[in-house]
Design an enzyme around this catalytic site. Structure first.
Site, PDB file in Angstrom:
ATOM      1  N   ASP A  63      15.034  -1.451   3.192  1.00 55.66           N
ATOM      2  CA  ASP A  63      16.689  -0.538   3.430  1.00 55.66           C
ATOM      3  C   ASP A  63      16.549   0.247   2.001  1.00 55.66           C
ATOM      4  OD1 ASP A  63      17.555  -1.746   5.854  1.00 55.66           O
ATOM      5  OD2 ASP A  63      18.085  -3.596   4.718  1.00 55.66           O
TER       6      ASP A  63
ATOM      7  N   GLN B  84       0.792  -1.192   0.113  1.00 55.05           N
ATOM      8  CA  GLN B  84       0.055  -0.016  -0.019  1.00 55.05           C
ATOM      9  C   GLN B  84       0.951   1.411  -0.042  1.00 55.05           C
ATOM     10  OE1 GLN B  84      -2.606  -1.464   3.355  1.00 55.05           O
ATOM     11  NE2 GLN B  84      -4.265  -0.433   2.038  1.00 55.05           N
TER      12      GLN B  84
HETATM   13  N1  LIG Z   1       4.370  -6.220  -2.208  1.00 53.69           N
HETATM   14  C1  LIG Z   1       4.727  -4.922  -2.344  1.00 53.69           C
HETATM   15  N2  LIG Z   1       4.139  -4.176  -3.600  1.00 53.69           N
HETATM   16  C2  LIG Z   1       4.709  -3.170  -3.656  1.00 53.69           C
HETATM   17  N3  LIG Z   1       5.780  -2.359  -3.071  1.00 53.69           N
HETATM   18  C3  LIG Z   1       5.888  -2.915  -1.993  1.00 53.69           C
HETATM   19  C4  LIG Z   1       5.457  -4.305  -1.568  1.00 53.69           C
HETATM   20  N4  LIG Z   1       6.197  -4.677  -0.378  1.00 53.69           N
HETATM   21  C5  LIG Z   1       6.914  -3.554  -0.125  1.00 53.69           C
HETATM   22  N5  LIG Z   1       6.831  -2.556  -1.081  1.00 53.69           N
HETATM   23  C6  LIG Z   1       7.522  -1.383  -0.952  1.00 53.69           C
HETATM   24  O1  LIG Z   1       8.486  -1.703  -0.293  1.00 53.69           O
HETATM   25  C7  LIG Z   1       8.373  -0.343   1.023  1.00 53.69           C
HETATM   26  C8  LIG Z   1       8.943  -0.951   2.191  1.00 53.69           C
HETATM   27  O2  LIG Z   1       8.129  -2.142   2.455  1.00 53.69           O
HETATM   28  P1  LIG Z   1       7.478  -2.488   3.771  1.00 53.69           P
HETATM   29  O3  LIG Z   1       6.598  -1.690   4.238  1.00 53.69           O
HETATM   30  O4  LIG Z   1       7.203  -4.167   3.771  1.00 53.69           O
HETATM   31  O5  LIG Z   1       8.674  -2.363   4.808  1.00 53.69           O
HETATM   32  P2  LIG Z   1       9.459  -3.313   5.852  1.00 53.69           P
HETATM   33  O6  LIG Z   1       8.580  -4.055   6.554  1.00 53.69           O
HETATM   34  O7  LIG Z   1      10.184  -2.508   6.877  1.00 53.69           O
HETATM   35  O8  LIG Z   1      10.371  -4.446   4.938  1.00 53.69           O
HETATM   36  P3  LIG Z   1      11.690  -5.180   5.298  1.00 53.69           P
HETATM   37  O9  LIG Z   1      11.059  -6.492   5.694  1.00 53.69           O
HETATM   38  O10 LIG Z   1      12.691  -4.931   4.220  1.00 53.69           O
HETATM   39  O11 LIG Z   1      12.235  -4.411   6.684  1.00 53.69           O
HETATM   40  C9  LIG Z   1       6.976  -0.038   0.839  1.00 53.69           C
HETATM   41  O12 LIG Z   1       6.610   1.318   1.442  1.00 53.69           O
HETATM   42  C10 LIG Z   1       6.507  -0.307  -0.642  1.00 53.69           C
HETATM   43  O13 LIG Z   1       7.190   1.028  -1.256  1.00 53.69           O
END
Ligand SMILES: Nc1ncnc2c1ncn2[C@@H]1O[C@H](COP(=O)(O)OP(=O)(O)OP(=O)(O)O)[C@@H](O)[C@H]1O
Ligand SMILES: [Mg+2]
Length: 320
Positions: A255, A227
């Site tokens: 990251d 999202q």
């Molecule tokens: N399935 C997806 N489709 C599109 N964009 C994604 C998706 N998953 C992650 N992203 C992108 O990557 C960004 C960071 O992802 P997420 O919110 O999953 O961070 P996180 O939980 O900190 O990830 P990590 O596991 O790398 O620490 C999101 O804001 C989005 O822009």
């Protein structure tokens, strides 16, 4: 010229990945070729900044043969490093892609124990570099107190660097209590910071704003996976939707997002554009397999989409 962006990785790793058709117990499993990558939160951020055409300097403790390989791999990618030699062996992480199911198995080994004195030596290195932005990402190494990032937050204020932190749990809480520049929690991390089990999507803006009003940070970018993200500052909030892409692996998305944001800030971009670049980088990272981060051309294409069409897909009633 002094480095503008410095990353700190207290728990680095040498990432080893390979492929196998079927993962089955007991049998001897013939794997594909071994791929070696430098890993760990801050190191990934430095690698991603490099891909955007930016510069940073990665500071981390490095031990033994693996530590040496880690430095060599980064050098090959053009990432500048300043590694603190420590006794022992830098950890290895192993990931195996089972090609039949496209499932990735990620084995994370315990990090190399480092002492608080050794971590302080990393801070001494950073002090001399006089960074404008200090980015710490990832877990703390075993041996360090859970409050160590709090010390880094105090340190960053002392040297006049804007501190950006991406970590979780007690380490995140302690640093936030001290106050820093930018936080990029995901929903689970924001919930923990807010002291609740699970935040609903319509509670995210208030929870982030509360953190800012409590003086924990100036900017919060809550990453929301597919999202996109919610940018929250004292002045309000804005949703940045993520473009739809064919997701391969979300490893390194967080990251990559942090890298895009700090790169943008260092280029003088507004918070609005910083968050858009962050989402573009995070989403671009999901288009690649395994630990591979993103290709810059994907980032610029996705950024263009976000800037042209993002508004159409924006959720505006977060607080409703
Ligand atoms: N399935 C997806 N489709 C599109 N964009 C994604 C998706 N998953 C992650 N992203 C992108 O990557 C960004 C960071 O992802 P997420 O919110 O999953 O961070 P996180 O939980 O900190 O990830 P990590 O596991 O790398 O620490 C999101 O804001 C989005 O822009
Ligand atoms: Mg994360």
């Amino acid at each position: 010229m002094p480095a503008k962006i410095v990353t700190l990785t207290l728990n680095p790793a040498l990432d080893k990945s390979t492929e196998i058709s079927h993962l089955v117990p007991e049998q001897k499993l013939r794997c594909g070729p071994l791929q070696l990558d430098a890993g760990g939160g801050g190191i990934n951020v430095s690698k991603a900044i490099q891909r955007l055409g930016g510069k940073s300097l990665a500071v981390f403790p490095a031990g033994g043969h693996n530590g040496k390989v880690l430095c060599e791999l980064l050098k090959k990618e053009g990432v500048k490093t300043n590694a603190l030699p420590v006794p022992g062996e830098t950890r290895e992480n192993i990931s195996v892609l089972e090609s039949a199911s496209n499932a990735q198995y990620r084995f994370t080994l315990p990090g190399l124990q480092i002492s608080e004195n050794q971590a302080d030596e990393c801070l001494d290195i950073i002090k001399k570099l006089k960074p404008d932005y200090l980015v710490a990402s990832g877990s703390l190494a075993p041996g360090l107190p859970e409050t160590y990032y709090e010390k880094v937050a105090v340190f960053a204020k002392d040297i006049g660097a804007r501190f950006i932190l991406d970590t979780s749990g007690a380490a995140l809480q302690a640093a936030a209590d001290e106050g820093l520049f930018l936080l990029k929690p995901n929903l689970a991390e924001l919930s923990a910071l807010a002291g609740v089990e699970k935040l609903e999507i319509n509670e995210v803006d208030d929870a982030a704003l509360k953190i800012i009003h409590e003086g924990k940070c100036e900017v919060v970018v809550v990453s929301l996976g597919p999202q996109g993200a919610l940018l929250v500052t004292r002045d309000g909030f804005e949703h940045i939707p993520a473009p739809m892409v064919k997701k391969q692996s979300t490893v390194g998305a967080g990251d990559s997002m942090v890298a895009g944001m700090v790169w943008g800030l260092n280029e003088g971009k507004s918070f609005h554009e910083m968050a858009q670049i962050g989402v573009a980088c995070g989403t671009a990272a999901t288009m690649n397999h395994g630990t591979e981060l993103f290709h810059a051309e994907d980032v610029w294409r996705l950024l263009e989409w976000i800037q042209k069409y993002g508004e159409r897909y924006q959720i505006r009633d977060f607080g409703a």
